[in-house]
Motif scaffolding. Structure first.
Motif, PDB file in Angstrom:
ATOM      1  N   ILE A  25      -9.375  21.931 -21.963  1.00  0.00           N
ATOM      2  CA  ILE A  25     -10.675  22.451 -22.362  1.00  0.00           C
ATOM      3  C   ILE A  25     -11.794  21.523 -21.892  1.00  0.00           C
ATOM      4  O   ILE A  25     -12.859  21.968 -21.468  1.00  0.00           O
ATOM      5  CB  ILE A  25     -10.705  22.691 -23.890  1.00  0.00           C
ATOM      6  N   ASP A 213      -3.969  22.288 -28.168  1.00  0.00           N
ATOM      7  CA  ASP A 213      -4.411  23.232 -27.142  1.00  0.00           C
ATOM      8  C   ASP A 213      -4.213  24.665 -27.610  1.00  0.00           C
ATOM      9  O   ASP A 213      -5.090  25.513 -27.439  1.00  0.00           O
ATOM     10  CB  ASP A 213      -3.616  23.031 -25.847  1.00  0.00           C
ATOM     11  N   ASP A 218      -6.203  27.613 -25.808  1.00  0.00           N
ATOM     12  CA  ASP A 218      -5.606  27.458 -24.481  1.00  0.00           C
ATOM     13  C   ASP A 218      -4.123  27.754 -24.571  1.00  0.00           C
ATOM     14  O   ASP A 218      -3.286  26.852 -24.547  1.00  0.00           O
ATOM     15  CB  ASP A 218      -5.784  26.016 -23.991  1.00  0.00           C
ATOM     16  N   THR A 221      -1.727  26.601 -21.412  1.00  0.00           N
ATOM     17  CA  THR A 221      -1.574  25.144 -21.352  1.00  0.00           C
ATOM     18  C   THR A 221      -0.726  24.650 -22.503  1.00  0.00           C
ATOM     19  O   THR A 221       0.163  23.812 -22.321  1.00  0.00           O
ATOM     20  CB  THR A 221      -2.950  24.468 -21.426  1.00  0.00           C
TER      21      THR A 221
END
Lengths: 249, 151
Positions: A25, A213, A218, A221
């Protein structure tokens, strides 16, 4: 042409960030700001742990580039330097040649000497053996095992052994050394001594980071990180297990 | 008490070692390793008074994240740099190792127990960090908003 160069330098910075252990990020955020600082109308960045895609749009053209990223070494000093560079760029866009020079400088950031690193390894191993409930003697045994672990790790890195395989190998060597030491009478609790060394290998931080994450949104990821850290953890446990099965512990 | 002091000292030493391995330099090493010790002692104190593992880990990770956010602003450095070494003493590396060891030997019962513990502890750490980072972002935005509306 200028735009092509800009995107290339953005990828260079992103690559340093990811290789040095910054979160996805942060990379996306940093690159987007840099693109905007150079007057791009729109910047699309997508990052996973092994790749970066960037497309920048100006009024009359769009440029896309991707970058494959292999292998990483956590280096917080580099993260900080790239961050500082991006702050400078955002408040005052530097000429692209200067950006290039600064990226080259960041790439040559010094690391601690091998001696200091080794001391850090010994410190971590011995303190975590005591931390997890071992005696001082266990801490000492863990220190010796860490010394051998570091030597094996350095040798493996030099001949570029696959990282998962290297973890298994290191774990097996540590296990062997610990067993020999305990049988001679240095240290007594095998698991505590081993855990001191395991802390150096096991991807606990990576797993925590990946969970973070995931919660941050995300998903890819996060999942990649979780799978990778589980694989590494299994590889380490396998290294110890091979030994235990052989000796019949 | 002697045992707690030993835990405090070794947690600082662990954070210090990892700060060097992660190539952190200057005064930040000191902040990161002391922060690791402080957040771990919060964990110990909370474990004493409540005996609730998840709560204690959340509190410790909130402490670490808050310290990291504050000192990151003072040192003008990204938060992660200070935060990562501070979390080291909280990371259940040993439990993760035991869990993997159990599954290799086919002991699913113990594996289940350990892996649940690992997921709970790591989730608690991640949750604590994210709560603090959202709060920090919120405060920054609020500050900017107040600044803008003042003019």
């Amino acid at each position: 042409m200028e735009l092509q160069k800009l995107v290339r330098y953005m990828l260079d910075m992103g690559e340093i960030l990811i290789r040095s252990g910054a979160e996805a990020i942060r990379v996306e955020d940093t690159l987007e700001r840099i693109g905007k600082a150079y007057g791009c109308a729109r910047v699309d960045v997508f990052t996973i742990t092994t790749n970066i895609w960037i497309t920048v749009h100006t009024l009359d053209q769009s440029v896309s580039q991707t970058r494959r990223i292999r292998g990483y070494v956590i280096d917080m000093e580099k993260v900080e330097k790239v961050n500082a560079l991006s702050r400078v760029i955002c408040s005052n866009p530097l000429p692209l040649e200067e950006v290039h020079d600064r990226i080259m400088q960041i790439n040559q950031t010094s690391r601690y000497s091998e001696k200091t690193l080794l001391l850090a390894y010994l410190l971590v191993a011995s303190s975590f053996a005591v931390f997890s409930g071992g005696t001082y003697m266990d801490g000492f045994a863990s220190l010796i095992a860490a010394l051998i672990l570091r030597i094996v790790q350095r040798m493996g890195q030099r001949i570029r052994v696959n990282i998962i395989l290297l973890n298994t190998l290191c774990a097996a060597v540590v296990g062997l050394v610990v067993m020999l030491m305990v049988s001679v009478g240095i240290g007594s609790q095998i698991d505590k001594i081993v855990i001191g060394n395991v802390m150096l290998l096991i991807p606990g931080l990576q797993l925590t980071g990946s969970l973070r994450d995931l919660i941050n949104g995300d998903i890819i990821t996060g999942l990649l990180g979780i799978v990778e850290s589980i694989l590494k953890a299994v590889a380490i446990a396998l290294g110890f297990a091979i030994l235990l099965l052989q000796i019949g512990g | 008490m002697e045992k707690e002091i030993l835990l405090f000292v070794t947690s600082i030493m662990g954070s210090l070692g990892f700060s060097i391995i992660f190539n952190i330099k200057g005064i930040k090493i000191l902040i990161a390793s002391l922060g690791g010790g402080i957040s771990y002692s919060i964990f110990l104190i909370s474990m004493y008074s409540s005996d609730n593992l998840t709560l204690s880990i959340v509190l410790a990770s909130v402490t670490a994240a808050t310290l990291a956010e504050i000192f990151a602003r003072i040192c003008k450095t990204p938060v992660t740099i200070l935060l990562v070494p501070m979390l080291i003493p909280l990371i259940p590396g040993g439990e993760l190792y035991y869990a993997m060891n159990y599954i290799i030997f086919g002991d699913l019962l113990n594996f289940n127990m350990k892996i649940q513990l690992v997921v709970r502890e790591m989730g608690a750490i991640a949750g604590g960090i994210i709560t603090v980072s959202f709060l920090a972002q919120f405060i920054t935005k609020l500050k900017n908003y107040i600044k803008q509306s003042a003019f």
